[in-house]
Design a protein around this motif. Sequence first.
Motif, PDB file in Angstrom:
ATOM      1  N   GLU A 496       0.740  -1.226   0.304  1.00 14.03           N
ATOM      2  CA  GLU A 496       0.150  -0.118  -0.250  1.00 14.03           C
ATOM      3  C   GLU A 496       1.057   0.870   0.078  1.00 14.03           C
ATOM      4  O   GLU A 496       0.077   3.010  -0.809  1.00 14.03           O
ATOM      5  N   ALA A 497       2.358   1.190   0.455  1.00 11.32           N
ATOM      6  CA  ALA A 497       2.573   2.539   0.465  1.00 11.32           C
ATOM      7  C   ALA A 497       3.593   2.920  -0.560  1.00 11.32           C
ATOM      8  O   ALA A 497       3.680   3.651  -0.860  1.00 11.32           O
ATOM      9  N   LEU A 498       3.877   1.431  -1.425  1.00 10.57           N
ATOM     10  CA  LEU A 498       4.457   1.240  -2.893  1.00 10.57           C
ATOM     11  C   LEU A 498       2.928   2.556  -3.466  1.00 10.57           C
ATOM     12  O   LEU A 498       3.812   2.749  -4.470  1.00 10.57           O
ATOM     13  N   GLU A 499       2.103   1.817  -3.998  1.00 14.19           N
ATOM     14  CA  GLU A 499       1.277   2.457  -4.346  1.00 14.19           C
ATOM     15  C   GLU A 499       0.671   3.362  -4.051  1.00 14.19           C
ATOM     16  O   GLU A 499       0.325   4.732  -4.812  1.00 14.19           O
ATOM     17  N   THR A 500       0.795   4.135  -2.798  1.00 16.09           N
ATOM     18  CA  THR A 500       0.560   5.670  -2.161  1.00 16.09           C
ATOM     19  C   THR A 500       1.564   6.362  -3.253  1.00 16.09           C
ATOM     20  O   THR A 500       1.254   7.669  -3.655  1.00 16.09           O
ATOM     21  N   CYS A 501       3.447   6.049  -2.702  1.00 14.95           N
ATOM     22  CA  CYS A 501       4.140   6.697  -3.800  1.00 14.95           C
ATOM     23  C   CYS A 501       3.801   7.140  -4.850  1.00 14.95           C
ATOM     24  O   CYS A 501       4.465   8.086  -5.294  1.00 14.95           O
ATOM     25  N   LYS A 502       3.190   5.737  -5.525  1.00 11.53           N
ATOM     26  CA  LYS A 502       3.475   6.093  -6.999  1.00 11.53           C
ATOM     27  C   LYS A 502       2.447   7.155  -7.254  1.00 11.53           C
ATOM     28  O   LYS A 502       2.139   7.465  -8.671  1.00 11.53           O
ATOM     29  N   THR A 503       1.266   7.283  -6.706  1.00 14.60           N
ATOM     30  CA  THR A 503       0.129   8.597  -7.046  1.00 14.60           C
ATOM     31  C   THR A 503       0.996   9.109  -5.936  1.00 14.60           C
ATOM     32  O   THR A 503       0.711  10.360  -7.039  1.00 14.60           O
ATOM     33  N   GLY A 504       1.718   9.662  -5.337  1.00 12.61           N
ATOM     34  CA  GLY A 504       2.093  11.152  -5.300  1.00 12.61           C
ATOM     35  C   GLY A 504       3.012  11.423  -6.260  1.00 12.61           C
ATOM     36  O   GLY A 504       3.044  12.507  -6.435  1.00 12.61           O
ATOM     37  N   LEU A 505       3.731  10.860  -6.934  1.00 10.67           N
ATOM     38  CA  LEU A 505       4.795  10.654  -8.248  1.00 10.67           C
ATOM     39  C   LEU A 505       4.244  11.056  -9.148  1.00 10.67           C
ATOM     40  O   LEU A 505       4.764  11.937  -9.844  1.00 10.67           O
ATOM     41  N   GLU A 506       2.729  10.999  -9.367  1.00  7.13           N
ATOM     42  CA  GLU A 506       2.247  11.126 -10.540  1.00  7.13           C
ATOM     43  C   GLU A 506       1.670  12.895 -10.365  1.00  7.13           C
ATOM     44  O   GLU A 506       1.897  13.536 -11.804  1.00  7.13           O
ATOM     45  N   LEU A 507       1.670  13.420  -8.899  1.00 10.01           N
ATOM     46  CA  LEU A 507       1.390  14.601  -8.820  1.00 10.01           C
ATOM     47  C   LEU A 507       2.408  15.816  -8.510  1.00 10.01           C
ATOM     48  O   LEU A 507       2.824  16.452  -9.675  1.00 10.01           O
ATOM     49  N   ASP A 508       3.982  14.905  -8.486  1.00  7.45           N
ATOM     50  CA  ASP A 508       4.912  15.627  -7.753  1.00  7.45           C
ATOM     51  C   ASP A 508       6.070  14.619  -8.067  1.00  7.45           C
ATOM     52  O   ASP A 508       7.105  13.833  -7.541  1.00  7.45           O
ATOM     53  N   PRO A 509       6.856  14.206  -9.831  1.00 13.57           N
ATOM     54  CA  PRO A 509       7.731  13.091 -10.003  1.00 13.57           C
ATOM     55  C   PRO A 509       8.747  13.995  -9.589  1.00 13.57           C
ATOM     56  O   PRO A 509       9.962  12.789  -9.097  1.00 13.57           O
ATOM     57  N   HIS A 510       9.406  14.828  -8.599  1.00 10.46           N
ATOM     58  CA  HIS A 510      10.761  14.945  -8.020  1.00 10.46           C
ATOM     59  C   HIS A 510      10.266  14.641  -6.285  1.00 10.46           C
ATOM     60  O   HIS A 510      11.177  15.508  -5.681  1.00 10.46           O
ATOM     61  N   SER A 511       9.265  14.013  -5.874  1.00 12.86           N
ATOM     62  CA  SER A 511       8.546  14.948  -4.433  1.00 12.86           C
ATOM     63  C   SER A 511       9.832  13.420  -3.495  1.00 12.86           C
ATOM     64  O   SER A 511      10.169  12.600  -3.740  1.00 12.86           O
ATOM     65  N   PHE A 512      10.490  14.463  -2.905  1.00 18.96           N
ATOM     66  CA  PHE A 512      11.627  13.834  -1.967  1.00 18.96           C
ATOM     67  C   PHE A 512      11.010  12.350  -1.618  1.00 18.96           C
ATOM     68  O   PHE A 512      12.010  11.698  -1.387  1.00 18.96           O
ATOM     69  N   LEU A 513      10.034  12.709  -0.959  1.00 22.46           N
ATOM     70  CA  LEU A 513       9.363  11.435   0.757  1.00 22.46           C
ATOM     71  C   LEU A 513       8.701  10.901  -0.663  1.00 22.46           C
ATOM     72  O   LEU A 513       8.755   9.448  -0.440  1.00 22.46           O
ATOM     73  N   CYS A 514       8.334  10.869  -1.760  1.00 15.46           N
ATOM     74  CA  CYS A 514       7.596   9.628  -2.032  1.00 15.46           C
ATOM     75  C   CYS A 514       8.513   8.781  -2.918  1.00 15.46           C
ATOM     76  O   CYS A 514       8.373   7.887  -3.197  1.00 15.46           O
ATOM     77  N   LEU A 515      10.003   9.420  -3.145  1.00 19.39           N
ATOM     78  CA  LEU A 515      11.094   8.177  -4.087  1.00 19.39           C
ATOM     79  C   LEU A 515      11.148   7.782  -3.119  1.00 19.39           C
ATOM     80  O   LEU A 515      12.152   6.564  -3.143  1.00 19.39           O
ATOM     81  N   LEU A 516      11.954   8.762  -1.549  1.00 18.20           N
ATOM     82  CA  LEU A 516      12.790   7.665  -0.999  1.00 18.20           C
ATOM     83  C   LEU A 516      12.029   6.817  -0.503  1.00 18.20           C
ATOM     84  O   LEU A 516      12.295   5.876  -0.343  1.00 18.20           O
ATOM     85  N   TYR A 517      10.513   6.743  -0.405  1.00 13.02           N
ATOM     86  CA  TYR A 517       9.509   5.118   0.086  1.00 13.02           C
ATOM     87  C   TYR A 517       9.058   4.741  -0.467  1.00 13.02           C
ATOM     88  O   TYR A 517       8.419   3.587  -0.345  1.00 13.02           O
ATOM     89  N   GLU A 518       9.286   5.187  -2.057  1.00 12.38           N
ATOM     90  CA  GLU A 518       9.066   4.142  -2.937  1.00 12.38           C
ATOM     91  C   GLU A 518      10.458   3.074  -2.683  1.00 12.38           C
ATOM     92  O   GLU A 518      10.720   1.612  -2.915  1.00 12.38           O
ATOM     93  N   GLY A 519      11.456   3.836  -2.691  1.00 14.87           N
ATOM     94  CA  GLY A 519      12.391   2.464  -2.627  1.00 14.87           C
ATOM     95  C   GLY A 519      12.633   1.229  -1.063  1.00 14.87           C
ATOM     96  O   GLY A 519      12.345   0.143  -1.383  1.00 14.87           O
ATOM     97  N   TYR A 520      12.376   2.924  -0.200  1.00 16.49           N
ATOM     98  CA  TYR A 520      12.107   2.155   1.299  1.00 16.49           C
ATOM     99  C   TYR A 520      11.279   0.607   1.027  1.00 16.49           C
ATOM    100  O   TYR A 520      11.001  -0.217   1.083  1.00 16.49           O
ATOM    101  N   SER A 521      10.047   0.982   0.058  1.00 21.60           N
ATOM    102  CA  SER A 521       8.808   0.261  -0.081  1.00 21.60           C
ATOM    103  C   SER A 521       9.505  -0.766  -0.947  1.00 21.60           C
ATOM    104  O   SER A 521       8.903  -2.532  -0.268  1.00 21.60           O
TER     105      SER A 521
END
Length: 653
Positions: A496-521
């Motif tokens: 679920e965290a990974l899918e949430t990050c992907k949605t956030g990256l649709e909004l901002d491809p440069h989002s630090f938090l979303c990119l970081l937690y995409e990797g953690y997921s």
Amino acid sequence: MFTDIEGYTAIMQHNEQQALALKDRHRQVLQREHQLYNGRIVQYYGDGTLSMFQSAVEAVECALAMQLAFRQEPQVPVRMGLHMGDVVFDGEQLFGDGVNLASRIESLGVAGSVLISDKIQAEIANHPDIKTYSVGTYQFKNVARKVEVFALDHDELVKPSPNSLKGKTEVKKRNTLRTAKKPSAKSIAVLPLVNMSNDPEQQYFSDGVAEEIINALSNLKDLRVAGRASSFKFGRENVDLKEVGEKLGVSTVLEGSVRKQGNKLRITVQLTKVDDGFHLWSERYDGDMDDIFAIQDKIANAITEKMKVTLLGKSRSKIRESSTHNTEAYELYLKGRFFLNRRGVSIVTAIKFLKQAIELDPEFALAHAEYADANLMAGLYGLLPPNQVMYKAKQSAETALKLNPSLCETYCALGSYYCYVWDLPKAEKNFLKSLELNPSYAPAHVRYGLNYLAWMKGEFAKAEEHGRMAIKLEPLSAICFGIYAQILHAGEKFKEALETCKTGLELDPHSFLCLLYEGYSYLFLQQYEDALACFHHLMEASNKHSFVHGALVMTLCKMGNLEEARKELDNLKERAKHEYIVCTVIGIAAGWMNDNLDEVFYYLEKGYDEHDPLLVSLKHEHWVSDAVRADPRYQKLLEKMNSPNKLHFQGEY
């Protein structure tokens, strides 16, 4: 013609001087070539422009000349879109379907290319020197017909592949978290106001005025106001109001412009119904900078009157309340908040401006509240040593409370502060007070959810509720999606965290938090190659941020590549000799090597001495290795973190 510098926000966060140099070069080339090809630049807005021509051929030739110049060193990554049609020009702004369609074509753009509409193509068809090719037919939002788009075919330009472009078209990926119900009649989004001043650097002022109106309206009990982060996702020109209404769940939209020349001020605003485009109200306000507070109050009260919102006495007083009468301090405050909203290294710049605002007006409560928040974020994200900024944050927040005890922002900042000094009762008390004052304040929901409920209490279901509420309030905020992903990750919901990050990256491809937690997921889903790719990319994009460097060490350890992991860990420790590196990160990363737990607890204890906010995550986050958790020193450290009265801070206010 619309132009726009691709990735400008990310460039600004990484290197402000480089970003400003690119914008200056963009402007110089534009002015030179427009003069040669009889074009007129109607408006600068942020890192983009809108211009008009009397001839389609001259417009295309101008676009080609500019793009060829931008392709030379130092390169400027510019997108361009051109269309022709009837427009209305009132001397200041350009309106009409022709403008709207040009904007949509630009949204498809690829840096280094020039895109034109089928109408422009028909006009230049008999000019053999101008070569083009079709890049596909697209159905744009709220455009009745499908539009075939063409790209200039030139050896020195980027040539996008046909049918590969994405922009403001009808097909959009949807996410259930962002699906809005039928909007309430008493709901509004305030869009970023257009900067009509000669100086494009005055955008901070236009943004600040819009944000102040949002804050004033947010105090009204009966009015649903879209959050700033989501409203500001929309451009300042030719906005699709139905799209705004659909994505933000509002029935009305306020848009307008600000012209500031010296001490003179003109603000033009209009309130429009989303469903039919009917203008409920429009007004122009002229005055001096000294009138700015009165003008903002007039706008807020006019909106409430038109929307028939029931005003309680307390709400009306909040709308009319001026936080300072010092216009210079107010401008510094707006600059500070402008840079704070950018996040990244801009937080340090924000601190500078907010401190100057406080020095000019020590009784400016909002400036104190923002200064407190900026210092907390600088400590949380490892930009400045926390034991140097935490004390300043606490002092400024307490000052803000004495000056104005009704600011939700102050209680939210104090809630975060007390989390970071491990005082649970005070942390919860302040978060709940912030939400009581303004239940629509999204930052309070995500910070209460992550810092207190998830990281400190382990109450993940309740934390998720607040994360979802924040997204409902700010459906286009990548930051809210990123923090919600952190909550899910702490609760071991990695998919679920990974899918949430992907949605956030649709909004901002440069989002630090979303990119970081995409990797953690990916890491905790044991998709190690994907995790490694994420962290390698983010190492470069974040200029080797210590959070990412530590995550890279963890990933290499999980993959069994201990030699490379040791090399990266040594590099991280070496960096700490010359720059500020979060000690907790080094300790957590070293814990995965499983060969020197004394070293691990040396760095964790050092993080404790520096009072690193990241220590709050140690109890429930999954990045603490089993070997570290099994060591008796781990439990002793957690017990020490429950003794807030023993803490001391360095530095002076």
